[in-house]
Design an enzyme around this catalytic site. Structure first.
Site, PDB file in Angstrom:
ATOM      1  N   GLU A 135     -51.796  39.345  -8.836  1.00 18.09           N
ATOM      2  CA  GLU A 135     -51.185  38.970  -9.762  1.00 18.09           C
ATOM      3  C   GLU A 135     -50.422  40.316 -10.243  1.00 18.09           C
ATOM      4  OE1 GLU A 135     -51.579  36.251 -11.276  1.00 18.09           O
ATOM      5  OE2 GLU A 135     -53.213  36.372 -11.916  1.00 18.09           O
TER       6      GLU A 135
ATOM      7  N   HIS B 274     -55.412  43.377 -17.884  1.00 17.60           N
ATOM      8  CA  HIS B 274     -55.395  41.925 -17.419  1.00 17.60           C
ATOM      9  C   HIS B 274     -56.934  41.871 -17.500  1.00 17.60           C
ATOM     10  CE1 HIS B 274     -54.968  37.984 -17.015  1.00 17.60           C
ATOM     11  NE2 HIS B 274     -55.319  38.068 -15.926  1.00 17.60           N
TER      12      HIS B 274
ATOM     13  N   HIS C 158     -60.149  38.495 -18.521  1.00 23.07           N
ATOM     14  CA  HIS C 158     -60.348  37.244 -19.103  1.00 23.07           C
ATOM     15  C   HIS C 158     -61.339  36.975 -19.675  1.00 23.07           C
ATOM     16  CE1 HIS C 158     -58.819  35.977 -14.275  1.00 23.07           C
ATOM     17  NE2 HIS C 158     -57.943  35.903 -15.173  1.00 23.07           N
TER      18      HIS C 158
ATOM     19  N   TYR D  47     -54.323  40.794 -40.785  1.00 19.09           N
ATOM     20  CA  TYR D  47     -53.347  41.740 -41.394  1.00 19.09           C
ATOM     21  C   TYR D  47     -54.067  43.020 -39.424  1.00 19.09           C
ATOM     22  CZ  TYR D  47     -56.528  45.463 -41.938  1.00 19.09           C
ATOM     23  OH  TYR D  47     -57.388  46.650 -41.773  1.00 19.09           O
TER      24      TYR D  47
ATOM     25  N   HIS E 219     -55.607  30.930 -19.117  1.00 14.68           N
ATOM     26  CA  HIS E 219     -55.971  31.954 -17.669  1.00 14.68           C
ATOM     27  C   HIS E 219     -57.066  33.345 -18.384  1.00 14.68           C
ATOM     28  CE1 HIS E 219     -53.460  34.182 -14.302  1.00 14.68           C
ATOM     29  NE2 HIS E 219     -54.820  34.758 -14.524  1.00 14.68           N
TER      30      HIS E 219
ATOM     31  N   TYR F 150     -50.130  54.118 -39.119  1.00 13.60           N
ATOM     32  CA  TYR F 150     -51.459  54.561 -38.768  1.00 13.60           C
ATOM     33  C   TYR F 150     -52.473  55.024 -38.104  1.00 13.60           C
ATOM     34  CZ  TYR F 150     -55.882  52.086 -38.924  1.00 13.60           C
ATOM     35  OH  TYR F 150     -57.087  51.247 -38.378  1.00 13.60           O
TER      36      TYR F 150
END
Length: 227
Positions: A85, A104, A106, A125, A167, A220
């Site tokens: 990837e 990344h 799964h 939110y 994916h 924040y």
């Protein structure tokens, strides 16, 4: 791609490679990405350092992490092939020059929504944690392709995380810790959204409220300390 058999690393690169390994291990051990699924990278000297393809995270050594240039080539720093990837990792860095890490996964619920082709709307939110009023879904394409990389780059241009159809999910951050934390946040939100859908319709917050939330997010938590 062809790599030399011998590599020499300075201390800074060793630390960066170890950080990639530690993040991959944390991702896997937390359940975000089972087995060898998922991948991790950080920006490095015009390119990136990324986990290799087909190697168990528990066995990784700094020399196993792969350096890929910004043009998608190796330059004698790696013993292994990069994750399949790697193209969408590079696409993420090109789309977001302000970000330095990609995670990344799964993860279960994010992948459920991705396979149902359902983005995550502003049902809560905290969706704003990904940088907008939703967590979008990018179109499907075969893993490892330029087409998928293009979809991911476009999806991350205005968000810090997105779902990938059929994916999984992808999250970016200023550093590896931030990208991993966001991936966890996305999975929590995905689980909450799936649970909401199981009992009825989700009530979506209006755009004007999400605009207020996004503005408040600028100051924040840690962001307020950083500023």
């Amino acid at each position: 791609m062809k790599a030399d058999k011998q590599i020499k690393l300075d201390e800074a690169e060793k630390r960066a490679r170890r950080a990639v390994i530690e993040t991959a291990l944390a991702m896997s051990r937390s359940g975000l990405s089972p087995g060898r699924s998922g991948n991790v990278s950080c920006r490095w000297k015009g390119g990136m350092l990324i986990t290799p393809t087909g190697v168990q995270y528990e066995t990784l050594k700094p020399r196993d992490i792969v350096f890929v240039t910004g043009k998608g080539t190796l330059q004698g720093r790696s013993l292994r092939k990069p994750s399949s990837e790697w193209r969408f990792h590079l696409a993420a860095y090109r789309a977001r020059t302000d970000m330095n890490a990609v995670v990344h996964t799964h993860s279960l619920y994010a992948t459920v929504l991705a396979c149902a082709h359902k983005p995550i709307p502003a049902f809560h939110y905290m969706v704003a944690v990904a940088g907008g009023s939703d967590i979008p879904l990018v179109p499907y394409d075969t893993f490892g392709t330029e087409e998928l990389a293009r979809h991911v780059g476009e999806g991350l241009a205005h968000r810090n995380a997105c779902l990938m159809a059929n994916h999984g999910q992808i999250a970016i951050g200023k550093d590896l810790a931030q990208a991993l934390e966001l991936a966890h946040e996305v999975e929590v939100l995905a689980q909450q959204y799936v649970n909401v859908l199981s009992i009825g319709e989700a009530h979506i917050l209006p755009d004007e409220e999400m605009a207020r939330v996004l503005e408040r997010f600028k100051s924040y938590g840690q962001r307020a300390q950083d500023s």
